[in-house]
Design an enzyme around this catalytic site. Sequence first.
Site, mmCIF file in Angstrom:
data_model
loop_
_atom_site.group_PDB
_atom_site.id
_atom_site.type_symbol
_atom_site.label_atom_id
_atom_site.label_comp_id
_atom_site.label_asym_id
_atom_site.label_seq_id
_atom_site.Cartn_x
_atom_site.Cartn_y
_atom_site.Cartn_z
ATOM 1 N N GLN A 75 0.945 -1.185 0.022
ATOM 2 C CA GLN A 75 0.030 0.097 0.026
ATOM 3 C C GLN A 75 0.998 1.014 0.050
ATOM 4 O OE1 GLN A 75 -3.400 0.182 -0.178
ATOM 5 N NE2 GLN A 75 -3.931 -1.656 -0.086
ATOM 6 N N THR A 77 3.191 4.273 1.582
ATOM 7 C CA THR A 77 4.088 4.537 2.623
ATOM 8 C C THR A 77 4.693 5.976 2.136
ATOM 9 O OG1 THR A 77 5.859 3.779 4.105
ATOM 10 C CG2 THR A 77 6.361 3.675 1.825
ATOM 11 N N TYR A 78 5.576 6.359 3.439
ATOM 12 C CA TYR A 78 6.155 7.823 3.256
ATOM 13 C C TYR A 78 7.897 7.236 3.373
ATOM 14 C CZ TYR A 78 7.906 12.305 4.472
ATOM 15 O OH TYR A 78 9.053 13.477 4.815
ATOM 16 N N LEU A 140 8.400 -2.733 4.685
ATOM 17 C CA LEU A 140 8.692 -3.524 3.717
ATOM 18 C C LEU A 140 7.978 -3.158 2.583
ATOM 19 C CD1 LEU A 140 10.140 -5.062 6.263
ATOM 20 C CD2 LEU A 140 9.970 -7.052 4.888
ATOM 21 N N GLY A 152 12.631 -2.455 -1.201
ATOM 22 C CA GLY A 152 13.235 -3.100 -0.082
ATOM 23 C C GLY A 152 12.653 -2.674 1.399
ATOM 24 N N LEU A 153 13.436 -2.014 2.058
ATOM 25 C CA LEU A 153 12.958 -1.627 3.374
ATOM 26 C C LEU A 153 13.190 -0.224 3.861
ATOM 27 C CD1 LEU A 153 15.486 -1.388 5.895
ATOM 28 C CD2 LEU A 153 16.164 -3.562 5.193
ATOM 29 N N CYS A 170 0.725 2.000 5.193
ATOM 30 C CA CYS A 170 0.666 0.398 4.865
ATOM 31 C C CYS A 170 -0.570 0.219 4.610
ATOM 32 C CB CYS A 170 1.568 -0.456 5.691
ATOM 33 S SG CYS A 170 3.306 0.113 5.823
#
Length: 236
Positions: A75, A77-78, A140, A152-153, A170
């Site tokens: 979803q 994310t920032y 992630l 990635g992360l 997310c």
Amino acid sequence: MSAALPAFVRDLGRQPYLPVWRAMQGFTDDRGADTPDELWLVEHDPVFTLGQAGKPEHVLMPGDIPVLNVDRGGQVTYHGPGQLVVYPLLDLKRIKVGVRDYVCKIEQSIIDTLDHWNIHAERRDGAPGVYVNGAKVAALGIRVRRGCTFHGLAFNIAMDLEPFHRINPCGYAGLQVTSMLDLGGPSSLDAVKPVLLQALAAQFGLRPQAAPAPDLASLAARSSSAAAHSASVQVA
């Protein structure tokens, strides 16, 4: 035990999101069976990214922060200053790791890194990432193409967390987000990088080797981002 495999570590410094994303695609499209794995470290300019499963309604009020639709799973994310982003560009077949284990190993690397500063973290069933006292400290978002990983992360170290209030992080309304600094850890990304790299190397059997920053423009030119039949794993 098998010998550790070399992996080039490239620190990109602070970069806008788009050229790094295109370069990751190009690297992955262009790599062959003998291409060494790489780990890219970067701090991004402010941006919201919406994964392939992303629903626009989870972007509540982006304001002056751009929103990009990207090809990772998951979803919204920032990314922003004070957040350590690591892009493992790994050949899963060569390191003999399945996708589910790949996600678990990344999570464990972050958990082990936090433990270095005596911060107890954990996973959450059905909501990949790493949490401390119910608040998310790392997200992630991955993609696998021809058995090779990119994206990635994102690990919150010492950042302005306000932009997370502009989204459902997310895809979860009301999800609390935290950072290492708020948990009593260091405020410096440079302090965290070697610890996290060591943890990732241990999880994946890698031997990190410092290398120059990549030529983003050259790699981006090799990208065939519309390639058909690529595999996406939805994680955020």
